[in-house]
Scaffold this active site. Structure first.
Site, PDB file in Angstrom:
ATOM      1  CB  CYS A 128      16.090  -9.595   1.153  1.00  0.00           C
ATOM      2  SG  CYS A 128      14.775  -8.885   2.144  1.00  0.00           S
ATOM      3  CB  CYS A 129      15.997  -7.089  -3.630  1.00  0.00           C
ATOM      4  SG  CYS A 129      16.616  -6.056  -2.755  1.00  0.00           S
ATOM      5  CB  CYS A 210      13.569  -1.742   2.766  1.00  0.00           C
ATOM      6  SG  CYS A 210      12.501  -2.229   1.500  1.00  0.00           S
ATOM      7  CB  CYS A 213      18.134  -1.486   2.437  1.00  0.00           C
ATOM      8  SG  CYS A 213      17.967  -3.106   2.965  1.00  0.00           S
ATOM      9  CB  CYS A 238      16.081  -3.384  -5.578  1.00  0.00           C
ATOM     10  SG  CYS A 238      14.993  -2.388  -6.499  1.00  0.00           S
TER      11      CYS A 238
HETATM   12  S1  SF4 Z   1      15.730  -3.013   0.038  1.00  0.00           S
HETATM   13 FE1  SF4 Z   1      16.622  -4.157   1.767  1.00  0.00          FE
HETATM   14  S2  SF4 Z   1      14.587  -4.871   3.072  1.00  0.00           S
HETATM   15 FE2  SF4 Z   1      13.892  -4.041   1.160  1.00  0.00          FE
HETATM   16  S3  SF4 Z   1      13.747  -5.874  -0.066  1.00  0.00           S
HETATM   17 FE3  SF4 Z   1      15.732  -5.228  -0.598  1.00  0.00          FE
HETATM   18  S4  SF4 Z   1      17.220  -6.088   0.743  1.00  0.00           S
HETATM   19 FE4  SF4 Z   1      15.143  -6.433   1.648  1.00  0.00          FE
END
Ligand code: SF4
Length: 253
Positions: A128-129, A210, A213, A238
């Site tokens: 996701c990151c 985010c 998170c 991240c």
């Molecule tokens: S911080 Fe969380 S929502 Fe944001 S990109 Fe990374 S995993 Fe995805």
């Protein structure tokens, strides 16, 4: 009690730190100026719109430096952060660019793994990151020879060695002009110059990422304890800042 009242504590050597920060920003603008007159600067500030980043943007604007600012809008930011982004775009002299993830990649990922994928495994969280942050970051830094971040050594053990200038990437310098600032110094600057900040800081969010998170931290918890808290004591990064030079490189005044 708001964040300023809670955190503001100026260091004895704050004036010297501020002078060093200004020198670094001037250096960044001078050494990474546009190749041709009127062209884009080759240095940009990566802003998460957190307390450190708004201080740097404020300095860039006050010093009228030819340095752009970019924000990664992951599609998962808090409403408070998005509202601050709009205020910044309206008030900043420095151009503020927003980079978003590729929509089709996000749609595919969410369809396949769901909206809560990040909680199921570190691998899915990192995917996701990668989609929402790392890929847009690559686009933001394309054609840049340097970038500026708000990393501070005090933020976490993983950041304890953050140099003022990180030379570990041979393609691009990373300036960390607040590397030696204390959290209290950041808030001292915000108080002194009445800098517009994210109201989430008033609600015990020292580090803001985010929405899914990031949570508020309790008294005595680590600065980044609210980031990916379900992952326990893993390195709370991240991927944006995982590569760092082992030794701090001092900047000559
Ligand atoms: S911080 Fe969380 S929502 Fe944001 S990109 Fe990374 S995993 Fe995805």
């Amino acid at each position: 009690m708001n964040a300023i009242a809670r955190y503001e504590r100026v260091s004895d050597d704050f004036i010297a730190k501020l002078a060093r920060t200004r020198t670094l920003l001037r250096l960044a603008a001078r050494d990474h100026a546009p190749r041709r007159s009127g062209g884009p600067a080759r240095v940009s500030q990566a802003s998460s719109l957190g307390a450190e980043d708004i201080v740097i943007t404020h300095l860039i604007n006050r010093m009228k430096l030819n340095i752009g600012v970019f924000v990664l809008d992951t599609g998962q930011l808090h409403p408070e952060t998005l509202q601050l982004l709009e205020r910044l775009k309206a008030s900043s002299l420095a151009p503020v660019e927003v980079f978003k993830p590729l929509a089709h990649e996000v749609v595919q990922f969410v369809r396949r793994e769901g909206n809560d994928a990040m909680y199921r495994s570190i691998e899915l969280r990192k995917t996701c990151c990668q989609l929402r942050k790392m890929e847009p970051l690559e686009r933001a830094l394309k054609d840049k020879t340097a970038w500026i971040t708000g990393l501070r050594r005090e933020q976490s053990g993983a950041r304890a060695e953050v140099p003022l200038i990180d030379t570990s990437d041979k393609h691009r310098l990373k300036f960390n002009p607040l590397a030696d600032w204390r959290w209290g110094d950041v808030w001292h600057y915000i108080l002194t110059f009445a800098v517009n900040y994210n109201p989430l800081h008033d609600q015990f969010y020292p580090s803001i990422g985010c929405e899914p998170c990031t949570r508020a931290v309790a008294l005595g918890e680590d600065f980044r304890a609210g980031r990916w808290w379900w992952e326990g004591k893993s390195v709370k990064e991240c991927g944006l800042h995982v590569k760092q030079a082992p030794l701090a490189q001092a900047v000559a005044a």
